[in-house]
Design a protein around this motif. Structure first.
Motif, short mmCIF file in Angstrom:
data_model
loop_
_atom_site.label_atom_id
_atom_site.label_comp_id
_atom_site.label_asym_id
_atom_site.label_seq_id
_atom_site.Cartn_x
_atom_site.Cartn_y
_atom_site.Cartn_z
N GLU A 65 33.55 22.15 -47.02
CA GLU A 65 32.26 21.87 -46.40
C GLU A 65 31.55 20.72 -47.11
O GLU A 65 30.97 19.84 -46.46
CB GLU A 65 31.41 23.14 -46.45
CG GLU A 65 30.08 23.05 -45.72
CD GLU A 65 29.33 24.37 -45.77
OE1 GLU A 65 28.09 24.32 -45.85
OE2 GLU A 65 29.99 25.43 -45.71
N ASN A 66 31.58 20.71 -48.43
CA ASN A 66 30.90 19.66 -49.19
C ASN A 66 31.60 18.31 -49.08
O ASN A 66 30.96 17.26 -49.26
CB ASN A 66 30.78 20.07 -50.66
CG ASN A 66 29.69 21.09 -50.88
OD1 ASN A 66 28.64 21.04 -50.23
ND2 ASN A 66 29.92 22.04 -51.78
N ASN A 67 32.90 18.32 -48.81
CA ASN A 67 33.60 17.07 -48.50
C ASN A 67 33.23 16.57 -47.11
O ASN A 67 32.89 15.41 -46.90
CB ASN A 67 35.12 17.28 -48.57
CG ASN A 67 35.70 17.04 -49.94
OD1 ASN A 67 35.54 15.97 -50.51
ND2 ASN A 67 36.38 18.04 -50.48
N LEU A 68 33.27 17.48 -46.14
CA LEU A 68 33.17 17.11 -44.73
C LEU A 68 31.78 16.59 -44.35
O LEU A 68 31.65 15.73 -43.47
CB LEU A 68 33.55 18.31 -43.87
CG LEU A 68 33.75 18.09 -42.36
CD1 LEU A 68 34.81 17.01 -42.12
CD2 LEU A 68 34.13 19.39 -41.69
N LYS A 69 30.73 17.10 -45.00
CA LYS A 69 29.37 16.76 -44.58
C LYS A 69 29.06 15.28 -44.63
O LYS A 69 28.23 14.77 -43.85
CB LYS A 69 28.36 17.54 -45.43
CG LYS A 69 28.33 17.14 -46.90
CD LYS A 69 27.37 18.02 -47.70
CE LYS A 69 27.32 17.63 -49.16
NZ LYS A 69 26.43 18.54 -49.94
#
Length: 305
Positions: free
Chosen positions: A100-104
Motif C-alpha cells: 500500500e505504501n509503495n502503490l500510493k
C-alpha cells in the motif's frame, strides 16, 4: 488508488527464506494482482516450497543466462499489474502496509518508481547494521535530477515501478549488477520522478563470508564502471577502507555490541575494497584476503540480491 500491482521475486537457492517472504506478501492489506517468481537454477528445494502456493507463477531460466536485469525483465514481462513491485526472496516486508505504501505514490503520473527503506535483519552483524542504518533514512525524498548521482539511488531488493515506464526503458541485461541504479538514471533523463518511501520498509541485509564479500564488491564495482566510466586509485581505496573501518569500530563501541567483531572489521572491509579495486588495477593481495575465509567462517549467509 486505482492502479493494480504485481510482485516479482528473483530466486536461486532461497529455500530458507522464500516461504516467509511469500507469507508476508499474502498478509498485505492490499493484495497483488499476481505474484511472479523467476528462478535461475535452484537446487535446494526452493521450487518445491513455492509450488505449495498455487497462485504463484513460476518462471525458470537457465543459470547460464542469468543477469539481474534479464531475470527482472522476464518477470516484469509476465506480470499483469499497472505497477510492478520487486522484492528479494530473503527480504521481508516490515508490516502489512508495504504494498500500500509503495502503490500510493503512483497516483502521480510523474512518478516512475518507488523504493523503500531496507532494515537490517535482527541477526545482522554490527558493520552490516551500521551500513544499512546510515544509508536508509527516515525522511521521504523525491529524486528528480539525472545530473545528481545521489538521485540515481534505487534498489530492486525493495521497489515498485510503473509498468508503462519499464516498457519505455527496460533493465540493462548486460550489467553484472546495479541494474536498478542504471535504470533510475535513465528514467530520470526522461523527466520522471523517483520516490524514496521509508514507510515501505523491508528487512534485508547480508551476512557474508570473505569470498562472497569480495565477489559482490567486484561485481558491483564492475557494473558501476560500465555505467559511469569512473576511475578509482589505490589511494582512493585505502582512504575508503580507513574511513569505513573507523566508522564500523566506532559503531560497535558506542552501541556496546559484540566486541569480538572488532578484529574482523578491518579484514572484511579490505575484502570489499579490494574486490572493487580489482576492476581498476591489478592487485595481488586479493587471494590472500579470500584465503583467510577459512579462519572466519560465517554462521549464516544470505544469497546476493
Amino acid at each position: 488508488m486505482s492502479n493494480t500491482i504485481s510482485v516479482v521475486i528473483r530466486t536461486k537457492n532461497e529455500a530458507k527464506d522464500i516461504g516467509k517472504c511469500l507469507e508476508l506478501i499474502k498478509n498485505q492489506s492490499g493484495q497483488p494482482l499476481d505474484i511472479i517468481l523467476v528462478d535461475s537454477g535452484s537446487t535446494d528445494g526452493t521450487l518445491e516450497i513455492v509450488k505449495q502456493w498455487q497462485d504463484v507463477k513460476i518462471i525458470e531460466m537457465p543459470a547460464s543466462e542469468f543477469t539481474f536485469g534479464r531475470s527482472l525483465n522476464i518477470g516484469f514481462e509476465a506480470a499483469k499489474g499497472d505497477v510492478i513491485a520487486s522484492i528479494s526472496a530473503h527480504a521481508f516486508p516490515c508490516d502489512e502496509y508495504w504494498l500500500e505504501n509503495n502503490l500510493k505514490h503512483f497516483d502521480n503520473p510523474d512518478v516512475a518508481g518507488v523504493y523503500g527503506k531496507q532494515v537490517p535483519h535482527l541477526d545482522a552483524w554490527p558493520p552490516v547494521q551500521r551500513e544499512y542504518l546510515s544509508f536508509y533514512g527516515e525522511q521521504l525524498r523525491t529524486q528528480t535530477g539525472p545530473d545528481n548521482s545521489r538521485d540515481h539511488i534505487f534498489s530492486n531488493a525493495n521497489s515498485a515501478i510503473r509498468r508503462h515506464c519499464w516498457e519505455k526503458r527496460k533493465f540493462d541485461e548486460q550489467l553484472t549488477g546495479s541494474e536498478d541504479m542504471e535504470w533510475a538514471w535513465a528514467i530520470l533523463k526522461l523527466g520522471y520522478k523517483i520516490i524514496y518511501e521509508p514507510a515501505a520498509g523491508a528487512y534485508h541485509s547480508h551476512n557474508e563470508p570473505l569470498n562472497k564479500i569480495f565477489k559482490r564488491s567486484y561485481r558491483e564495482a564492475l557494473a558501476l564502471k560500465q555505467i559511469y566510466n569512473n576511475e578509482r586509485s589505490l589511494g582512493d581505496v585505502l582512504m575508503s577502507w580507513l574511513r569505513i573501518t573507523k566508522a564500523d569500530m566506532k559503531f560497535i563501541l558506542k552501541n556496546k555490541l559484540d566486541y569480538r567483531r572488532l578484529k574482523r572489521v578491518p579484514i572484511n572491509r579490505l575484502a570489499a575494497q579490494s574486490g572493487g579495486l580489482k576492476n581498476y588495477i591489478s592487485i595481488n593481495f586479493s587471494k590472500t584476503i579470500i584465503s583467510k575465509q577459512s579462519k572466519h567462517k560465517s554462521k549464516s549467509s544470505n544469497s546476493p540480491n
